[in-house]
Design a protein around this motif. Sequence first.
Motif, short mmCIF file in Angstrom:
data_model
loop_
_atom_site.label_atom_id
_atom_site.label_comp_id
_atom_site.label_asym_id
_atom_site.label_seq_id
_atom_site.Cartn_x
_atom_site.Cartn_y
_atom_site.Cartn_z
N UNK A 90 41.16 -42.35 23.02
CA UNK A 90 41.26 -41.98 24.53
C UNK A 90 40.77 -40.66 24.82
N UNK A 283 35.04 -29.63 38.34
CA UNK A 283 36.47 -29.70 37.54
C UNK A 283 36.75 -31.16 36.72
N UNK A 285 38.96 -32.37 34.98
CA UNK A 285 40.09 -32.91 34.67
C UNK A 285 40.30 -33.85 36.18
N UNK A 286 40.07 -33.19 37.04
CA UNK A 286 40.09 -33.58 38.56
C UNK A 286 39.22 -34.97 38.60
N UNK A 288 38.48 -37.31 36.89
CA UNK A 288 38.97 -38.56 36.83
C UNK A 288 39.38 -39.38 37.85
N UNK A 289 40.03 -38.60 38.91
CA UNK A 289 40.44 -39.28 40.02
C UNK A 289 39.86 -39.22 41.52
N UNK A 322 35.87 -35.64 30.23
CA UNK A 322 36.64 -36.47 29.56
C UNK A 322 36.38 -37.99 29.81
N UNK A 324 37.90 -40.52 30.37
CA UNK A 324 38.40 -41.16 31.58
C UNK A 324 37.74 -40.88 32.88
#
Lengths: 352, 229
Positions: A90, A283, A285-286, A288-289, A322, A324
Motif C-alpha cells: 500500500x 496536497x 496527502x489530503x 486521498x479524501x 500516494x 490511496x
Amino acid sequence: MMTGTMTSMQRTLVTLGHSEPDRVPLFLLCTMHGAKELGFSIREYFSRPEYVVKGQVQLQKKYQGDCYYPFFYAAIEIEAWGGDVIYRDDGPPNAGPPIIRSHEEIESVEPPRVGDCACLSKVTETIRGLSAHSRGEVPIIGVVMSPFSVPVMQMGYEAYIELMYEQPDLFWTLIKKNEQFCADWANAQLEAGATAICYFDPVSSTTSTSPELFRKTGFVIAKRTLAKIKGPTAIHLASGRGLPIIDDLVQTGTAALGTSTLEDLRVVKEACRGRLTVIGNLNGIEMRRWTPAMAEASVKDAIARAGRGGGFILSDNHGEIPSQVPDSVLFAISHAVKKWGVYPLDQVPDEG
Amino acid sequence: MNDSIMSDPVLQKIPESPHFPLLVDELEHTLLAVDQIGTKRIIRDHCKSDSPFTCIETLIVPALEEIGRGWEEGKVSLSQVYMSGRICETIVDAMIPDTDPSRSNSPRVAIAVLEDHHTLGKRIVYSVLRAGGYTVTDYGHGLTVDQLVTNVVRDRIQILLISTLMLAAALRTREAIAGIKKELPGTQVIVGGAPFLFDPELWKEVGADAMGHAATETLEIVKRMTAEV
C-alpha cells in the motif's frame, strides 16, 4: 497527445520559458497507480521495465497529464549502493537498514558504477521504452536523489544530522562520493531519453536545514552537481519549505522548483517569477479524501495564484501521489486543469 | 553536563530572577546555534542544584517550546530541533539520572514508529520528553500492528506516542489504536509525523486522542494527559 492546441512538450517548454502556453501543464506524478492499472502488486510492477512503460502510457492516456514519470521509488538508489528495499502493498518501497552504520564506514564505502546496477538499468530501459512512445511530444522526467539528501537513506537521518554538525570532514567525504554517483545517474537517464531531471533535495528545504547551513552545504552541492548534469533540471523540495532560499536556488542553474503546500503559491510564484518555473503544490496527502468538487476547487485556486504569465506547472507538492488517491480525484484534477487552466486565464480570479 | 555543574554553590533559582524571559531567549539562541558549551554554561549559571525540575519547567522546556513554535511557523529547521532536543536530553539525563526516584512519578509512557523505518521524528519527541523529565519506553521502529499492540498491553502503557512518515503507515495506526483501546480503554494515544501534518483531519480519522504538531506540543499534551491518567 494534443489535448489543446499544443503538445505536452510544447506546452511545457513554453511555460519553462516564462510565457503562457495554451493551458497550464499538468504533471500528474503517479508512480504506484500504474501497478493498479495493470493489476499487479507494487513489487511485481517494478520488477520489469515493460510493465512500468505500459503503466505510464496508460496513466498518461487516461488522465492526459503532460509528462511521463519513469521514477520507480527513492530507495532504488540505496539498492544500487548494495542496500535492501522493503516492499509493501500500500505504499512505496522503503530503504532497509542503513548501508553506512557508523561514521567511520564513510571512508570505505564506494559508489557503484551506474552501468553495473541492474536496478538502475530497469529505469533506463523504462525511459527508452517511454521515449519510443513519446516521439518527442511528451516530456520524460528522470529522477535523482541529491547528494545532500540521499544520506538520510544511506545512514539514517539522526546520524546524518550529527555528521553534518560534528564531523564536517567526513560529511564532505561522503558528499563527494554521492556527487559523482548523482551526476552519473542523472546523465545515464538523459542518455536513455529523459527530457529533464528532477533533483529531489528535501534536506535543502528550510523545513529540514536552516538557510545559513544550507548555504554552506546543500547550495554548494547543488550548484556543483547540477553543473555536471548534461540537461535541464528541476529542484524538488518534496513537501519542504523553500521561500527563504529561492534566490539561492536560482543561482544553482536549475530551471524549476517543486514547492510545498505549506507555502502560499502566490508568494512563491512572485519570488520565482521570470527566474524559476514553479511546480506544485496540490496536497497529495489530503487528496486521498478529496471529493471531485474539492479537487476542482484546489486546482482552480492553484491556477489563480500561480498561473499567470506561464512559469507554472500544476502538480502535487511531494513529487509522488500516494496510491490511496482514488481515480475519481485524478480525473477531477485532469478535468479541472482543462476547465480552469486555459490561457489567458480570464476564467479564474487574479490572485497574483 | 556532569553532576558538579548542578552542585555549584553560586547557582540561582530561575523564577526569582528578573531576567527570566531573557534567559529563555538566550538558551533558545544557544540551542539553535547547536552550541553545547554555551547551553551548559547557561544551565550551570542559572539553575539551582537541588531543584532540577524547576530548571526543566522554567528554563529548558520553555526554550524548547519556543524552538517547537519556530518549527511550526517554518522559522526553525528540523536539524536544529533535533540537535536542541539531543543537547537538552543529555543535560537533563545528567541532572536526573534514570535511577533518580523523581523519575518514578512519570506515568508509563512509550513511543514507537509503526511499520516504517524513519526514526527522526520519534527521536526528537523522545529527547524532548526526556528533557521534560519523563521516563519513556522506546519500542523502536518498523513495528507491525500486532507487535505494537502486544508491547503496549504487556507493559500496561498509559500514554503511547506513535510516529509515522509514510501515509500507508499513518493509516495503519487506526488498526493499532483500535487493538490497544480494546484491551486498555484508558490508554491515551498521541500520533505525529508528516501525514498528520499535511492532513489535519487524519488523527481523528484513525481514532487517536491527540496529535502533536511539534515535539514540544507533544510534551504539553503528555503533561495534560499525565494529570488525567
